[in-house]
Design a protein around this motif. Sequence first.
Motif, short mmCIF file in Angstrom:
data_model
loop_
_atom_site.label_atom_id
_atom_site.label_comp_id
_atom_site.label_asym_id
_atom_site.label_seq_id
_atom_site.Cartn_x
_atom_site.Cartn_y
_atom_site.Cartn_z
N UNK A 1 0.83 -1.20 0.00
CA UNK A 1 0.00 0.00 0.00
C UNK A 1 0.86 1.25 0.00
N UNK A 2 1.98 1.21 0.70
CA UNK A 2 2.89 2.36 0.71
C UNK A 2 3.46 2.59 -0.68
N UNK A 3 3.90 1.52 -1.33
CA UNK A 3 4.44 1.64 -2.69
C UNK A 3 3.36 2.11 -3.65
N UNK A 4 2.17 1.54 -3.53
CA UNK A 4 1.05 1.88 -4.41
C UNK A 4 0.69 3.35 -4.30
N UNK A 5 0.69 3.88 -3.10
CA UNK A 5 0.29 5.28 -2.89
C UNK A 5 1.39 6.26 -3.26
N UNK A 6 2.60 5.75 -3.47
CA UNK A 6 3.71 6.63 -3.79
C UNK A 6 4.33 7.28 -2.56
N UNK A 7 3.92 6.84 -1.36
CA UNK A 7 4.43 7.43 -0.14
C UNK A 7 5.63 6.64 0.39
N UNK A 8 6.41 7.30 1.21
CA UNK A 8 7.47 6.65 1.97
C UNK A 8 6.94 6.44 3.38
#
Length: 364
Positions: free
Chosen positions: A234-241
Motif C-alpha cells: 500500500x505504501x508503494x502503491x500510494x507513492x508514499x514513503x
Amino acid sequence: MTAAHTEAAGLVAHVVRHDRDVDVALTVGPAECVALIGPNGAGKSTVVDAVAGLLALDAGEVRSAGRLLADPGRSVPAHRRRVGLVAQRPDLFPHRSVLANVAFGPRAAGRSGREARLTARQALAAVGVADLADRAPGTLSGGQAQRVAIARALAADPAVVLLDEPTSALDVGARQEVRAALRSAVAGRPSLLVTHDPVEVMALADRVVVLEDGRVVEEGRPTDVLARPRSAFAATFSGLVVLHGTATSDGLVLDHPTTTDGTATGAAPDGGGSLASGTHGVPPGRAVSAAHHPTAALVTRADQDGTGLLRTVTGLEPRDGLVRVRAGELTADLTLAAVAALGLTPGLRVRVRVPPAELTVWER
C-alpha cells in the motif's frame, strides 16, 4: 460472518485455492465498489476468476445477494451468474456492430430483439457513446472500444460488476473518459475493481482491500489506506514513503532503518537527529509510523548548518522528471537543479528532514 451480514451484502466471497496458496475473504456491500490491490501474484486474479465462475474453489464459497454461486461441491455456470466482467481488453465481436455487441447479453438472456436493442442503446447512452451504435468495432479507438465493453456489461443487468484493470491498456488521454463510464457501471451495484492506478482507486472505490501472498493484509477507506498505509505494498502503491520509529519531544527518530519496501535492514541507525520537528500529538516514547511523499523531503549537505537525520547518499535515480535521492532508508525526490546545486553524489553525507505539515504520524 453473521447470517444478517451475508443477507445484507451484495457479494460475499471466501476464495480458497491450495495450489495458488490463496485464502481471501471479502464482502462488498449492495452499492459498494471495493478496490482489490496488491503485487503481481498476490491472488487478485484468482479472486476475480472465482467470482466470475472461471475457477473452482477448494474451500469457501461465493454468494451474490444471498444466492449461492459456488462452493467446493457446486458451481453455477459463468453465464448464469449475472456477473458483468470488464477486462483490460474489450474483446468485442469484430463481425457485429457496436449495437449488436451490446445487445448480445440481453438477447442471450431471452429478451426479444427489439427489447435487447433498446437496452443496448440505453447502456451506450449511459457511458456516453450512443453515437457509435452503427460503427464496426475495428473503427473504434481504444477508449471508445472500452466504453462499449462497459456498456455491454451494463446491458446484461449484472448483479455484480468485476473491473479487472479496465484502463491499464489505454493511453492517459483515454483513461479519464473511461473512468467516467466506469462510474456509471458501478453506481448502485456491488463492484470489485482490480487496478494498479491510485487515481482509479480514489475516483471509483468506496473501500480498498490489500492482498499480499494470497492473504488480506489491510483494508479501509481509500483516503485512510493511501494516506496512512500499514502494508508495504500500500505504501508503494500510494507513492508514499513509510518509516517506523519512536516519537520524541523533538520529533520522530527512526529506531531501525528500513528498506523502501518497509522491511528492516538490521543495520544500526546512520546518524542522530529527527526526521521532523513536533510530535503530532503522539506522546514521546511511543512506537509510531510516519508517511510522507518523497517530494516533501528536504535535503541539505551535512557540512552545512541544518537539521534532520544524518545519512549517506546511496543512489541517484531519474524518476518522472525528478531525481530520486536515496540516502539509506530515506527517500527524497528533488529537481535536477536542486541536485546540482547541492552537488549530490553517492557517498556524500546529507541531512534529510520533512516539514511537520507534510508528515502523517500514527501510533503502531
